[in-house]
Design a protein around this motif. Structure first.
Motif, mmCIF file in Angstrom:
data_model
loop_
_atom_site.group_PDB
_atom_site.id
_atom_site.type_symbol
_atom_site.label_atom_id
_atom_site.label_comp_id
_atom_site.label_asym_id
_atom_site.label_seq_id
_atom_site.Cartn_x
_atom_site.Cartn_y
_atom_site.Cartn_z
ATOM 1 N N ILE A 104 0.840 -1.206 0.000
ATOM 2 C CA ILE A 104 0.000 0.000 0.000
ATOM 3 C C ILE A 104 0.868 1.246 0.000
ATOM 4 C CG2 ILE A 104 -1.445 1.399 1.553
ATOM 5 C CD1 ILE A 104 -3.030 -1.061 2.173
ATOM 6 N N GLU A 105 0.469 2.233 -0.813
ATOM 7 C CA GLU A 105 1.112 3.548 -0.772
ATOM 8 C C GLU A 105 0.033 4.620 -0.667
ATOM 9 O OE1 GLU A 105 3.802 4.221 -4.037
ATOM 10 O OE2 GLU A 105 5.237 2.759 -3.270
ATOM 11 N N ARG A 106 0.394 5.737 -0.039
ATOM 12 C CA ARG A 106 -0.454 6.932 0.029
ATOM 13 C C ARG A 106 -1.899 6.637 0.458
ATOM 14 N NH1 ARG A 106 1.902 11.539 -2.206
ATOM 15 N NH2 ARG A 106 3.984 11.096 -2.975
ATOM 16 N N PRO A 107 -2.106 6.024 1.616
ATOM 17 C CA PRO A 107 -3.486 5.802 2.073
ATOM 18 C C PRO A 107 -4.146 7.124 2.469
ATOM 19 C CG PRO A 107 -1.940 5.227 3.800
ATOM 20 C CD PRO A 107 -1.111 5.583 2.603
ATOM 21 N N ARG A 160 -1.898 4.945 -10.128
ATOM 22 C CA ARG A 160 -0.772 4.879 -9.166
ATOM 23 C C ARG A 160 -0.912 5.948 -8.067
ATOM 24 N NH1 ARG A 160 3.696 3.632 -13.739
ATOM 25 N NH2 ARG A 160 3.118 1.455 -14.104
ATOM 26 N N ASP A 161 0.052 6.872 -7.958
ATOM 27 C CA ASP A 161 0.024 7.875 -6.876
ATOM 28 C C ASP A 161 -1.364 8.484 -6.738
ATOM 29 O OD1 ASP A 161 2.673 7.859 -6.098
ATOM 30 O OD2 ASP A 161 2.833 10.027 -6.189
ATOM 31 N N CYS A 162 -1.824 8.655 -5.498
ATOM 32 C CA CYS A 162 -3.227 9.072 -5.371
ATOM 33 C C CYS A 162 -3.496 9.998 -4.197
ATOM 34 C CB CYS A 162 -4.091 7.834 -5.230
ATOM 35 S SG CYS A 162 -3.677 6.901 -3.746
HETATM 36 C C1 DGJ Z 1 6.846 8.634 -6.039
HETATM 37 C C2 DGJ Z 1 5.565 8.501 -5.349
HETATM 38 O O1 DGJ Z 1 5.128 9.740 -4.977
HETATM 39 C C3 DGJ Z 1 5.643 7.566 -4.196
HETATM 40 O O2 DGJ Z 1 4.409 7.468 -3.560
HETATM 41 C C4 DGJ Z 1 6.132 6.270 -4.737
HETATM 42 O O3 DGJ Z 1 5.141 5.748 -5.592
HETATM 43 C C5 DGJ Z 1 7.401 6.431 -5.512
HETATM 44 N N1 DGJ Z 1 7.235 7.410 -6.537
HETATM 45 C C6 DGJ Z 1 7.825 5.151 -6.136
HETATM 46 O O4 DGJ Z 1 8.922 5.345 -6.976
#
Ligand code: DGJ
Length: 330
Positions: A104-107, A160-162
């Motif tokens: 998980i990224e950026r919850p 992706r980024d959210c």
């Molecule tokens: C930049 C994004 O802002 C991060 O959340 C992450 O996805 C990285 N890239 C991964 O390279």
């Protein structure tokens, strides 16, 4: 005796007034890891925030185990003193693929007034970023437990980024970097905030990530960075009177790499005497992923403008909605 008693009461009242006035000011210091009320390092990268009943809740990636982030929640009344509320999404527990096939990224956290539920939208990714999916978790209570609801490409679109944004009419949006980082997708969410129902492509071919939106009067302001992996890049601003169209040309704000960070959130601190806006950014890999620093900087949106400078430390009064530089930063 009565005089003594009344003098004592006056002194107590005076002390209480002085104490409560001072208690409202806290000093936010940038460039270092935060510590929670138990003395542990705060791990909440790519943070999302929700303000509920005078309490700010912050969720973010716990990068202690670098490539297998859990999601932590903290709460604060002043944005300085953070109480650990728990690991609200756990590898291998919240979903069998989490911690092996997926991370998980950026919850980001939403409160759906219509259903009363708390909803998390996040980036749901594989190690090579090929999955390009999002995920949704739901809870009846803000501090959890959060249950997995759905994951996949919203409306079949690679994402992706959210971030999330809730408009004045309570319509919620999930905004993410779509189609191999080429555009930003503005996904309108269903009334229960659990699914995407519509997508508008913004900033076509402009390769933006780390979007964060705030609305001030009738203008939407969006900050974003370039797609440069974990490297910081110029933070750019765009403004519009409509979420789905009319965004102004991207304009660089801050310095050449927005003070070595990527946007995570923009906070609106509405107080008794003013409103302060705060930029929250991630200094990724500082020097490693777990040590990535969260920085907070006041942003000036007066006269429809948008400016922010790096400030080592500042005093914040959440009750009043005001801030001032510290002596050290003047
Ligand atoms: C930049 C994004 O802002 C991060 O959340 C992450 O996805 C990285 N890239 C991964 O390279």
């Amino acid at each position: 005796m009565n005089i003594l008693k009344s003098s004592f009461c006056t002194v107590c009242t005076l002390l209480a007034t002085i104490f409560s006035t001072h208690a409202q000011w806290v000093t936010i210091v940038n460039g270092q890891m935060w510590t929670d009320t138990d003395g542990n390092e705060v791990q909440a990268h790519g943070a999302g925030f929700l303000n509920l009943n005078d309490t700010w809740y912050m969720i973010g990636e716990d990068r202690t185990d670098r490539w297998h982030p859990d999601v932590n929640m903290y709460s604060s009344k002043d944005l300085k003193t953070w109480k650990f509320e728990g690991k609200i999404i756990k590898n291998g527990v919240s979903h069998p693929d989490l911690g092996s096939e997926r991370m998980i990224e950026r919850p980001k956290l939403l409160h759906c007034k219509k259903t009363g539920k708390f909803v998390i939208w996040c980036h749901w990714e594989s190690r090579n970023y090929g999955a390009s999916e999002a995920a949704v978790f739901v809870s009846d209570s803000i501090t959890g437990p959060y249950k997995y609801h759905w994951s996949g490409r919203p409306l079949g679109i690679k994402s992706r980024d959210c971030n999330v944004f809730v408009d004045d009419d309570d319509t919620a949006y999930f905004i993410s970097t779509i189609e191999e980082n080429q555009h930003l997708g503005l996904f309108k969410l269903s009334d229960d905030y659990l699914s995407a129902v519509e997508c508008t492509e913004l900033f076509k071919w402009q390769r933006r990530e780390a979007p964060a939106i705030v609305k001030i009067k009738n203008t939407y302001h969006m900050l974003s960075s370039a797609c440069t992996g974990w490297e910081p890049s110029p933070c750019k601003l765009s403004q519009s009177d409509s979420l789905s169209e009319g965004w102004s040309e991207l304009r660089q704000i801050g310095n050449h790499n927005a003070f070595d960070s990527q946007p995570a959130s923009i906070l609106k601190i509405g107080g008794t005497s003013d409103t302060t806006y705060l930029y929250v950014g991630d200094r990724w890999m500082d020097p490693g992923l777990p040590e990535s620093k969260t920085i907070i900087l006041p942003i000036d949106f007066s006269d429809g403008n948008c400016q922010f400078e790096y400030i080592e430390s500042f005093n914040l009064n959440i009750k009043e909605g005001t801030w001032q530089p510290t002596d050290a930063s003047r």
